[in-house]
Write a protein that holds these residues in place. Structure first.
Motif, PDB file in Angstrom:
ATOM      1  N   ARG A  29       0.823  -1.079   0.013  1.00 18.74           N
ATOM      2  CA  ARG A  29       0.125   0.042   0.070  1.00 18.74           C
ATOM      3  C   ARG A  29       0.531   1.217   0.093  1.00 18.74           C
ATOM      4  O   ARG A  29       0.656   2.196  -0.742  1.00 18.74           O
ATOM      5  CB  ARG A  29      -1.036   0.043   1.148  1.00 18.74           C
ATOM      6  N   ARG A  37       2.377   1.800  -3.615  1.00 18.24           N
ATOM      7  CA  ARG A  37       1.318   2.003  -4.324  1.00 18.24           C
ATOM      8  C   ARG A  37       0.949   3.460  -4.152  1.00 18.24           C
ATOM      9  O   ARG A  37       0.675   4.432  -4.906  1.00 18.24           O
ATOM     10  CB  ARG A  37       0.060   1.295  -4.297  1.00 18.24           C
ATOM     11  N   ASN A  38       0.668   4.032  -2.790  1.00 15.50           N
ATOM     12  CA  ASN A  38       0.278   5.267  -2.421  1.00 15.50           C
ATOM     13  C   ASN A  38       1.548   6.520  -2.756  1.00 15.50           C
ATOM     14  O   ASN A  38       1.182   7.637  -3.101  1.00 15.50           O
ATOM     15  CB  ASN A  38       0.057   5.396  -0.943  1.00 15.50           C
ATOM     16  N   ALA A  40       3.569   6.103  -5.400  1.00 14.34           N
ATOM     17  CA  ALA A  40       3.280   6.237  -6.891  1.00 14.34           C
ATOM     18  C   ALA A  40       1.995   7.259  -7.080  1.00 14.34           C
ATOM     19  O   ALA A  40       1.912   8.032  -8.039  1.00 14.34           O
ATOM     20  CB  ALA A  40       3.240   4.936  -7.677  1.00 14.34           C
ATOM     21  N   ARG A  41       0.954   7.059  -6.537  1.00 14.38           N
ATOM     22  CA  ARG A  41      -0.127   7.621  -6.904  1.00 14.38           C
ATOM     23  C   ARG A  41      -0.025   9.309  -6.318  1.00 14.38           C
ATOM     24  O   ARG A  41      -0.617  10.288  -7.098  1.00 14.38           O
ATOM     25  CB  ARG A  41      -1.339   7.328  -5.589  1.00 14.38           C
ATOM     26  N   ARG A  42       0.886   9.687  -5.453  1.00 15.28           N
ATOM     27  CA  ARG A  42       1.104  11.017  -5.017  1.00 15.28           C
ATOM     28  C   ARG A  42       2.298  11.538  -5.953  1.00 15.28           C
ATOM     29  O   ARG A  42       2.607  12.840  -5.749  1.00 15.28           O
ATOM     30  CB  ARG A  42       1.451  11.217  -3.536  1.00 15.28           C
ATOM     31  N   TYR A  50      -1.559  -5.092  -9.324  1.00 18.05           N
ATOM     32  CA  TYR A  50      -2.035  -4.070  -8.374  1.00 18.05           C
ATOM     33  C   TYR A  50      -0.896  -2.933  -8.298  1.00 18.05           C
ATOM     34  O   TYR A  50      -1.413  -1.586  -8.144  1.00 18.05           O
ATOM     35  CB  TYR A  50      -1.897  -4.946  -6.958  1.00 18.05           C
ATOM     36  N   LYS A 107      -0.963  -0.597 -12.192  1.00 11.76           N
ATOM     37  CA  LYS A 107      -2.051   0.299 -12.698  1.00 11.76           C
ATOM     38  C   LYS A 107      -2.049   1.764 -11.946  1.00 11.76           C
ATOM     39  O   LYS A 107      -2.720   2.588 -12.330  1.00 11.76           O
ATOM     40  CB  LYS A 107      -3.494  -0.289 -12.305  1.00 11.76           C
ATOM     41  N   ASP A 108      -1.364   1.513 -10.895  1.00 16.06           N
ATOM     42  CA  ASP A 108      -1.042   2.962 -10.220  1.00 16.06           C
ATOM     43  C   ASP A 108       0.224   3.743 -10.660  1.00 16.06           C
ATOM     44  O   ASP A 108       0.580   4.791  -9.934  1.00 16.06           O
ATOM     45  CB  ASP A 108      -1.121   2.898  -8.723  1.00 16.06           C
ATOM     46  N   GLY A 109       0.926   3.052 -11.790  1.00 16.85           N
ATOM     47  CA  GLY A 109       2.059   3.910 -12.210  1.00 16.85           C
ATOM     48  C   GLY A 109       3.433   3.588 -11.388  1.00 16.85           C
ATOM     49  O   GLY A 109       4.461   4.074 -11.892  1.00 16.85           O
ATOM     50  N   GLU A 124       2.377  -1.637 -18.601  1.00 13.92           N
ATOM     51  CA  GLU A 124       1.284  -1.277 -17.759  1.00 13.92           C
ATOM     52  C   GLU A 124       0.196  -2.070 -18.117  1.00 13.92           C
ATOM     53  O   GLU A 124      -0.791  -2.649 -17.059  1.00 13.92           O
ATOM     54  CB  GLU A 124       0.890   0.039 -17.548  1.00 13.92           C
TER      55      GLU A 124
END
Length: 428
Positions: A267, A270-271, A273-275, A302, A305-307, A378
């Protein structure tokens, strides 16, 4: 606990995998130490010459623990160096893992013991029906401390498969050499884990300064030793990753051989990459353990998809356990990001705050990813997507709870035990 004599040296106490009490456990909480010189060592070509030279120069003490030691050209050279050191009066203490070093012959170990080297084996066990039974709670650390003035830590074992001339199965791996105040902590830790440390850390450090043992490097590097055991420090390494990842602002690069972390780490990756943090993972593309690659690939959808950018290193098996965050924080050590390392094995890493070292590590990993890796797309082939996601979900949750299930099974408590040379049979 009394041990049998090992050559010239008798073992008075053999430690378990844990500090004996809570007070000593607190003494093994190590802080940041400033003023260190840190040198990145890539593969056996850089690591073995540095370590072997330090061992040859030893005058007082050698502390060495490793997961794997083979009777190949690297292991034989190490044996020769340790024997020569012991014969000139250096105290030599070697701690080996019973699983990783389970194939060492009594003759090989006996030559060390006969020369005065103290040899200890963590959780030794004979095979049952030709199968090893000591799979879990391994001594997976790789630490060398010489004269309390120079230390080495990382993921490199003492075996020829860390050298390029081993062939296609030669491992890609990393370690560091440290000179400076942080060596005192590594020295204290290695002694404590081997059962030789009776003093408090503060008292030991005062004595070390008085005797002039600790090297003063006057470098720029902040270093902190972290480790995991099976009681007080179960999640220290994972927590250090979580803290660094949560604060990342620019870049994250993780190169790890066996990548199957728990949900909290996934998590945070992933977080980040999201920011907008540029997150790169360098994982095995040519695995030495196929299951490791298959398990890691269960997590790709997983993360992609978020970069998150995922590279698979395809030149040879990746064995490294390194990471960096932004332009200052780095870690090097023995811990993979999988259930065994994060929840069962005895591991040790160093955290490093040093811009120069961070940049050097980044350049090495960038060269690796650009020249010897393939990047996972991706949007991968949609065929079988539902099946892949379903299997991935099941495998992830089975492996996520696997350490807890293993830990709940009735089992002996692994301990370091002295190597006792078998008595020679008398002639009739």
């Amino acid at each position: 606990m009394n041990g049998a004599p090992l050559g010239k040296v008798s073992v008075e106490h053999i430690a378990t995998d844990l500090p004996p009490d809570a007070a000593q456990a607190r003494e093994l909480d190590y802080g940041w130490q400033p003023g260190n010189r840190i040198e990145l060592l890539e593969n056996g070509e850089e690591y073995f010459p540095k370590v072997f030279e330090a061992l040859r120069q030893a005058r007082q003490e050698i502390l060495l623990e490793t997961f794997i030691l083979f009777e190949d050209k690297v292991g034989v050279e190490l044996q020769d160096i340790l024997i020569e050191a012991a014969q000139r009066g250096v105290k030599v203490l070697v701690s080996l893992d019973g699983f990783g070093c389970g194939e060492l012959s009594p003759g090989f170990l006996g030559q060390l013991a006969a020369a005065g080297v103290t040899v200890q084996m963590f959780d030794p066990a004979s095979k049952t029906l030709g199968i090893r039974t000591n799979w879990f709670r391994r001594l997976h650390r790789k630490i060398v401390v010489v004269d309390a003035t120079v230390a080495f830590i990382g993921g490199i074992n003492f075996s020829a498969d860390h050298l390029e001339d081993f062939g296609p199965e030669a491992k890609q791996d990393y370690a560091v050499q440290i000179i400076g105040p942080a060596v005192a902590d590594l020295h204290h830790f290695a002694l404590a884990q081997s059962g030789r440390q009776a003093r408090t850390r503060r008292g030991w450090r005062r004595r070390g300064h008085r005797l002039g043992l600790w090297a003063t490097a006057e470098g720029d590097g902040l270093v902190r030793l972290i480790y995991r055991d099976n009681l007080q420090h179960r999640s220290d390494i994972e927590d250090a990753y979580l803290q660094a990842l949560s604060k990342a602002q620019q870049r994250i690069v993780i190169a790890n051989a066996y990548f199957f972390p728990g949900y909290r780490l996934l998590r945070e990756i992933r977080n980040a990459a999201r920011r907008g943090v540029h997150v790169q993972l360098i994982l095995q593309g040519q695995p030495d353990v196929m299951m490791a690659k298959l398990a890691a690939r269960m997590l790709y959808d997983y993360l992609l998809k978020d970069g998150v950018v995922i590279h698979e290193y395809c030149q040879r098996p990746l064995h490294g356990k390194v990471a960096l965050v932004d332009d200052e924080w780095s870690t090097v050590g023995s811990s993979n990001l999988d259930p065994l390392s994060l929840a069962l094995n005895l591991e040790a890493n160093v955290l490093i705050r040093d811009r120069k070292f961070n940049q050097q590590l980044f350049q090495r990993l960038e060269t690796l990813s650009r020249n010897h890796c393939k990047t996972m797309p991706e949007n991968r082939t949609p065929r079988g997507w539902l099946w892949r996601v379903t299997v991935g979900f099941l495998v992830f949750h089975v492996l996520r709870h696997f350490p807890a299930w293993i830990g709940g099974l009735p089992a002996h408590k692994p301990r370091l035990k002295p190597f006792v040379q078998p008595a020679k049979s008398e002639e009739p």
